[in-house]
Write an enzyme that holds these catalytic residues in place. Sequence first.
Site: not given
Length: 444
Positions: A82, A157-158, A178-181
């Site tokens: 990433k 985000s990934s 951190i939020g499902g990334s």
Amino acid sequence: MTIPSLTDQPGAIAVAADIAAGKLTAVEAVEAAIKRIEKLDGPINAVVVRDFKRARQAARDADTRLAKGDESPLLGVPMTVKESFNIAGLPTSWGIEAAADNITDTDAMVVQRLKAAGAVILGKTNVPPMLADMFSENAIYGRTSNPHDLGRSPGGSSGGGAAAVASGMVALEYGSDIGGSIRVPAHYCGIWGHKPTYGVVSGDGHFMPGFEEGAFRPLSVVGPLARNADDLELLFDLTLDRPLPKQSKSLGNMRTLLLTDHPCVTMGEGMRQCMEAVVDRLEDSGAEVARSTTLLPDLEQQHRDYLHMLNIIMMAGAPRPDGTVVTAADWFALLDAQARNQRSWRDLFEEYDLVIAPPSSMPAFPHDTRPMKDRTLSIDGVDHPAAEQLAWSGLVTFPGLPATVLPIGQVDGLPVGMQVIADRYQDHKAIAGAREIGALLASE
């Protein structure tokens, strides 16, 4: 049950075995991956920072290491990471335009461990600004598209990493969550992803530009993405800070809880039916699956606390838009709430080995450039705030639990996945449970 795949490329373990056996050189493996990126990535735009010159040299070095008897487990295997991880000599911007020229001079700890294991890093994959969206687009690198449908998001985000793995450009990627990334891109792109227990993989060298001296963020973890469970587990094991207990129980001897309803988010009927079909298959094989329990923590309160903590972290403690300042007392109260929540989950895992839940209420959504706070998603024909989907992420993130996402089928012709959740530090139990579920589905 159909689980869509876009590639017949071999996994990382298979490539490493061929290199070790002399059937393939590291140089040949890396050149083949570079050709796949050059052929496939145009409309997808996943691998946005390319480091092919150094990758070719690393491949030559890997072949030299092999000739000297090196048996590193990923020797010569090409992969990506990433964009948010530091790699010496490459930009680390987190998708923030003002940080486009932030060239780092050291490797993140995860990158150091991957290189030590013999992996060849081809480049870095796309992210949303500040890693703060389920839609991977920024002013530096542009938009990444889902390889299953170029008109849809690969998640975030990934998102760039998941798209690169799903399309067959590479077999492995390292992301963060951190939020499902990790989990949402794996779900949207039809691949495997693992969100580790908080704190078991080093986040050194994974921090927002301008915060180099700060500690690794609360709630945030780094973890692997792959196309199969064995590759996923190997990548996880190679980057662990310390050994974790292995798993010896089979799925048939585990107690599993199905969770498809959450008070803070609407569940799509297609996702519900897909997950129920998986549970039916599990039960037909003799596994025990419960559909309700009184042991769950207060999920509505958990979600409020998660969002409060997440917002503080993402704003780095800055005043809210209304001018409200977060005090030390506020933060310590949140830490107390988190500790109570962790005890509730620990009590639940005294009764159950695994919890299975959706990573999201629906498959990948069409490209939508509205900020996440303004975006809506159509679920069964009704628009709902996109931010509601964070409830499925925070279910695992707030208590620091491990969760493995595996592909389980299709909804509306698009891939979807499922979270397999275990107690803290039982990461291998989550991966093992997901592996058995995946094998069961593949046997149909």
